[in-house]
Design a protein around this motif. Sequence first.
Motif, mmCIF file in Angstrom:
data_model
loop_
_atom_site.group_PDB
_atom_site.id
_atom_site.type_symbol
_atom_site.label_atom_id
_atom_site.label_comp_id
_atom_site.label_asym_id
_atom_site.label_seq_id
_atom_site.Cartn_x
_atom_site.Cartn_y
_atom_site.Cartn_z
ATOM 1 N N ARG A 164 0.908 -1.344 -0.034
ATOM 2 C CA ARG A 164 -0.143 0.101 0.161
ATOM 3 C C ARG A 164 0.922 1.338 -0.021
ATOM 4 N NH1 ARG A 164 -3.489 -3.247 -0.029
ATOM 5 N NH2 ARG A 164 -5.615 -3.146 1.041
ATOM 6 N N LEU A 165 0.158 2.329 -0.665
ATOM 7 C CA LEU A 165 1.005 3.734 -0.395
ATOM 8 C C LEU A 165 0.638 4.406 1.025
ATOM 9 C CD1 LEU A 165 0.167 5.214 -3.783
ATOM 10 C CD2 LEU A 165 2.507 4.977 -2.664
ATOM 11 N N MET A 166 1.336 4.735 1.485
ATOM 12 C CA MET A 166 1.175 5.667 2.934
ATOM 13 C C MET A 166 0.818 7.254 2.605
ATOM 14 S SD MET A 166 3.355 4.399 5.969
ATOM 15 C CE MET A 166 2.676 5.394 7.181
ATOM 16 N N PRO A 167 0.023 7.827 3.359
ATOM 17 C CA PRO A 167 -0.217 9.099 2.992
ATOM 18 C C PRO A 167 1.118 9.882 2.658
ATOM 19 C CG PRO A 167 -1.703 8.516 4.618
ATOM 20 C CD PRO A 167 -0.606 7.253 4.321
ATOM 21 N N GLY A 168 1.090 10.543 1.607
ATOM 22 C CA GLY A 168 2.296 11.440 1.512
ATOM 23 C C GLY A 168 3.541 11.072 1.179
ATOM 24 N N ARG A 169 3.438 9.488 0.864
ATOM 25 C CA ARG A 169 4.934 8.660 0.950
ATOM 26 C C ARG A 169 5.169 8.427 -0.526
ATOM 27 N NH1 ARG A 169 7.880 9.987 4.928
ATOM 28 N NH2 ARG A 169 9.103 8.151 4.727
ATOM 29 N N LEU A 170 6.287 8.361 -1.030
ATOM 30 C CA LEU A 170 6.723 7.764 -2.450
ATOM 31 C C LEU A 170 6.859 6.251 -2.184
ATOM 32 C CD1 LEU A 170 9.504 10.048 -3.678
ATOM 33 C CD2 LEU A 170 7.236 9.772 -4.806
ATOM 34 N N GLY A 171 6.182 5.525 -2.869
ATOM 35 C CA GLY A 171 6.478 4.045 -2.836
ATOM 36 C C GLY A 171 5.776 3.451 -1.762
ATOM 37 N N THR A 172 5.599 1.975 -2.015
ATOM 38 C CA THR A 172 4.658 1.273 -1.220
ATOM 39 C C THR A 172 5.483 0.502 0.002
ATOM 40 O OG1 THR A 172 5.089 -0.702 -2.743
ATOM 41 C CG2 THR A 172 3.033 0.695 -3.059
ATOM 42 N N THR A 173 4.618 0.157 1.136
ATOM 43 C CA THR A 173 4.953 -0.653 2.173
ATOM 44 C C THR A 173 4.045 -1.666 2.499
ATOM 45 O OG1 THR A 173 4.260 0.801 3.601
ATOM 46 C CG2 THR A 173 6.583 0.968 3.288
ATOM 47 N N SER A 228 5.515 -5.592 6.149
ATOM 48 C CA SER A 228 6.401 -4.609 5.432
ATOM 49 C C SER A 228 7.790 -5.275 5.263
ATOM 50 C CB SER A 228 6.739 -3.396 6.470
ATOM 51 O OG SER A 228 5.444 -2.652 6.370
ATOM 52 N N TYR A 272 -6.620 10.606 9.625
ATOM 53 C CA TYR A 272 -6.169 11.322 8.047
ATOM 54 C C TYR A 272 -7.361 11.660 7.540
ATOM 55 C CZ TYR A 272 -1.502 9.124 8.579
ATOM 56 O OH TYR A 272 -0.387 8.808 9.015
#
Lengths: 310, 310
Positions: free
Chosen positions: B211-220, B259, B303
């Motif tokens: 998934r993407l996290m808010p405001g982040r580049l890339g998935t965890t 993760s 959020y």
Amino acid sequence: MQRPQELRNLFRLPLPRSFQLGSFPLRSHLRWILIRIVIKTFCGLTNTSIQSLERNKVASRFEVFALRLPPRIQPFDLYEAILKTNFRFKQNDIVIVSSKFVSISEGAVVQIDKIRVSHKAKVTAKKFQMDEKLTELVLREADQVYGGIPGFLLCKKNGMLCPNAGIDKSNIPRGYAVLYPHLPFESADKLRLNFINNNRLKLFVVISDSRLMPGRLGTTGIAIAVSGFKPVIDHRGEQDLFGNILRVTMRAVADGLASVGVALMGEGRESTPVVVVRGFEVNEEDRKMNWQDLAIDPLEDIYIRSFKSK
Amino acid sequence: MQRPQELRNLFRLPLPRSFQLGSFPLRSHLRWILIRIVIKTFCGLTNTSIQSLERNKVASRFEVFALRLPPRIQPFDLYEAILKTNFRFKQNDIVIVSSKFVSISEGAVVQIDKIRVSHKAKVTAKKFQMDEKLTELVLREADQVYGGIPGFLLCKKNGMLCPNAGIDKSNIPRGYAVLYPHLPFESADKLRLNFINNNRLKLFVVISDSRLMPGRLGTTGIAIAVSGFKPVIDHRGEQDLFGNILRVTMRAVADGLASVGVALMGEGRESTPVVVVRGFEVNEEDRKMNWQDLAIDPLEDIYIRSFKSK
């Protein structure tokens, strides 16, 4: 004796007479102990790598260590403190340090009682049922405040979404609060350079924090700074297993590592603010980085834009 | 010889004569090889655990293995497929399986060409610049659609926020799409029970997605289902290092493990959909669980509520 039959199959060797130690009659299972000993010691193999040799099914492998350090409240030298653990670092280890530990080392600690509360902070505190002095501190530290829920203001700090601007009152004596590290990328670079210059060790550094994910219970880790490696791997344009071009896939490697760190660091009395990851492959990057290597502007984000698009 | 002096200090033993193998005169370094052999083989210690014995500064430690499995597109038995790797699982290993691998094993694969597109899907596809057939599929699969950005609809599926309802077109032949697993908690329980019943192995299972996290580049990674352990540790009411009561801290252990899995699984050609974590302590939980053990209703989330509170 750990499946001698399989080991025998693996190496497919009939037992040479020399393994019988001259004329001393070793029984079959003792011979296998001896072969195991020879393999393990002289080839430098551990149980696990023997397994993977036997099977060749383990594609990759890494180890994670949580280091115990004494709790601190006064500023201190981060590098010296980590060295004092006497942990034997190896080339390419990834050192994950909790952002709070970095903040405390740099003296980013504030006595809450001494804060004078502005009118704006009083209003905001009332609206979101927060402590007035903490609210004042959050408003001062945040680059931007988007909104809030009872107890929390959702802020932007150093380009990242950050509840209460990263200010935290846990694991510090009552009446004090720990701020977000002032310049986290500089702190990460400094730690890495110390290891290179003083120990000739090329390590990688992640400064980790914990965050809530949308809709999730509980916190996972995010990287607020890195040094020495590419924090995000861009897979766009590569092919998948079936030759399809991957379109949108970027992997947040640094956030994944931070999650590993946070999973071991604990939140209470564990006092393990430094975690070492060994054997995990990263892409080296010597360039000085900043928050844009890890994050996008929160307002360009799928979650926030989706809720605004209604 | 890996620092015999330190090993000598560690065990503080003068060399007994019996180590000299009768009257055969072994040189000093050969004797140390022998001691190393004895320690490593009969005490089952690896290099690393010898280190930690020496130093006693490593508070905890775990290992992670990525298992290579052949790519699949037809339904198959997940348990059998994992067994075929011949990986030697141990008690309390945590098995992390990619949700896509679970879906494919259960035949949750759809041929996109054959989908008939509704009027609503056409309108939505145009609005968010998406493929019409994929949009139709997303609208059918999603429990709720909150909004979207070009290329993605933000949906709720099984109680979780989920871009495009978890439908994915990568790592499957062109023209096909993989759906979200139908009943992921049942799949996790089934895999775990297979190991208990057939191998007497008490393992823990995580089904992971990225998934993407808010405001982040890339998935965890996030856990979409678990079996055998508490996915979230609730630290509320516990004390921190300074005796403060922790107020809001819950730790998403399962998401952290997911993760770790996602960090090793890769997104392209790696074909390592199963990751094993060994030595990481979890809290056992035999109760049957569901999405509410992992997630909160997306609309109760910091959020989303923050952005609505403006």
